[in-house]
Design a protein around this motif. Structure first.
Motif, PDB file in Angstrom:
ATOM      1  N   MET A  31     108.552  88.229  49.928  1.00 14.33           N
ATOM      2  CA  MET A  31     107.959  87.330  48.932  1.00 14.33           C
ATOM      3  C   MET A  31     106.775  86.560  49.521  1.00 14.33           C
ATOM      4  O   MET A  31     105.731  86.447  48.890  1.00 14.33           O
ATOM      5  CB  MET A  31     109.012  86.355  48.397  1.00 14.33           C
ATOM      6  CG  MET A  31     110.077  87.027  47.550  1.00 14.33           C
ATOM      7  SD  MET A  31     109.422  87.780  46.055  1.00 14.33           S
ATOM      8  CE  MET A  31     109.073  86.332  45.104  1.00 14.33           C
ATOM      9  N   SER A  32     106.935  86.022  50.714  1.00 18.34           N
ATOM     10  CA  SER A  32     105.848  85.281  51.354  1.00 18.34           C
ATOM     11  C   SER A  32     104.692  86.208  51.695  1.00 18.34           C
ATOM     12  O   SER A  32     103.521  85.842  51.554  1.00 18.34           O
ATOM     13  CB  SER A  32     106.344  84.576  52.613  1.00 18.34           C
ATOM     14  OG  SER A  32     107.221  83.540  52.292  1.00 18.34           O
ATOM     15  N   LEU A  33     105.011  87.404  52.149  1.00 21.07           N
ATOM     16  CA  LEU A  33     103.981  88.373  52.494  1.00 21.07           C
ATOM     17  C   LEU A  33     103.158  88.743  51.258  1.00 21.07           C
ATOM     18  O   LEU A  33     101.931  88.774  51.299  1.00 21.07           O
ATOM     19  CB  LEU A  33     104.632  89.614  53.107  1.00 21.07           C
ATOM     20  CG  LEU A  33     103.756  90.562  53.877  1.00 21.07           C
ATOM     21  CD1 LEU A  33     103.047  89.863  55.023  1.00 21.07           C
ATOM     22  CD2 LEU A  33     104.588  91.714  54.417  1.00 21.07           C
ATOM     23  N   ARG A  34     103.837  88.978  50.155  1.00 18.76           N
ATOM     24  CA  ARG A  34     103.130  89.302  48.912  1.00 18.76           C
ATOM     25  C   ARG A  34     102.340  88.098  48.387  1.00 18.76           C
ATOM     26  O   ARG A  34     101.255  88.250  47.831  1.00 18.76           O
ATOM     27  CB  ARG A  34     104.095  89.812  47.854  1.00 18.76           C
ATOM     28  CG  ARG A  34     104.599  91.202  48.179  1.00 18.76           C
ATOM     29  CD  ARG A  34     105.352  91.816  47.021  1.00 18.76           C
ATOM     30  NE  ARG A  34     105.772  93.147  47.363  1.00 18.76           N
ATOM     31  CZ  ARG A  34     105.007  94.228  47.227  1.00 18.76           C
ATOM     32  NH1 ARG A  34     103.788  94.114  46.760  1.00 18.76           N
ATOM     33  NH2 ARG A  34     105.462  95.421  47.564  1.00 18.76           N
ATOM     34  N   ALA A  35     102.870  86.894  48.571  1.00 21.44           N
ATOM     35  CA  ALA A  35     102.147  85.692  48.161  1.00 21.44           C
ATOM     36  C   ALA A  35     100.861  85.537  48.977  1.00 21.44           C
ATOM     37  O   ALA A  35      99.802  85.225  48.430  1.00 21.44           O
ATOM     38  CB  ALA A  35     103.030  84.452  48.319  1.00 21.44           C
ATOM     39  N   ALA A  36     100.955  85.774  50.271  1.00 21.93           N
ATOM     40  CA  ALA A  36      99.769  85.706  51.132  1.00 21.93           C
ATOM     41  C   ALA A  36      98.742  86.754  50.710  1.00 21.93           C
ATOM     42  O   ALA A  36      97.545  86.470  50.628  1.00 21.93           O
ATOM     43  CB  ALA A  36     100.169  85.899  52.594  1.00 21.93           C
ATOM     44  N   ALA A  37      99.206  87.954  50.419  1.00 21.81           N
ATOM     45  CA  ALA A  37      98.302  89.027  49.986  1.00 21.81           C
ATOM     46  C   ALA A  37      97.639  88.675  48.661  1.00 21.81           C
ATOM     47  O   ALA A  37      96.442  88.898  48.481  1.00 21.81           O
ATOM     48  CB  ALA A  37      99.067  90.348  49.866  1.00 21.81           C
TER      49      ALA A  37
END
Length: 92
Positions: A31-37
């Motif tokens: 979730m955090s990785l996708r938010a950063a992306a």
């Protein structure tokens, strides 16, 4: 010059993920990785013609403090950003 400005804007925006990148948990937190992306995609969108491949995106991300010395994180974010931009431009 524009790439330096983009890297600076990305650096500022992605700094909220610094602690997770430091302890290595960002790569495991989807979730955090996708938010950063997504956050990075929003910055890059107006200039996406210049950054039309994953290698250019990865090189840009390696200029940020979040991905510097973290090549795996840079590759993963570049891949997610590339797919976000492709969807936004009707390519995916």
């Amino acid at each position: 010059m524009l790439e330096k400005q983009l890297a600076l804007a990305l650096d500022r925006r992605l700094s909220v993920f610094g602690a997770k990148a430091e302890d290595g948990s960002l790569l495991q937190d989807e979730m955090s990785l996708r938010a950063a992306a997504y956050m990075a995609s929003e910055i890059i969108q107006p200039c996406c013609c210049m950054l039309c491949n994953k290698e250019k995106l990865e090189a840009l991300l390696q200029g940020t403090s979040l991905c510097k010395d973290r090549p795996e994180l840079g590759r993963k974010l570049a891949e997610l950003i590339y797919h976000d931009l492709a969807r936004a431009n009707g390519l995916g």
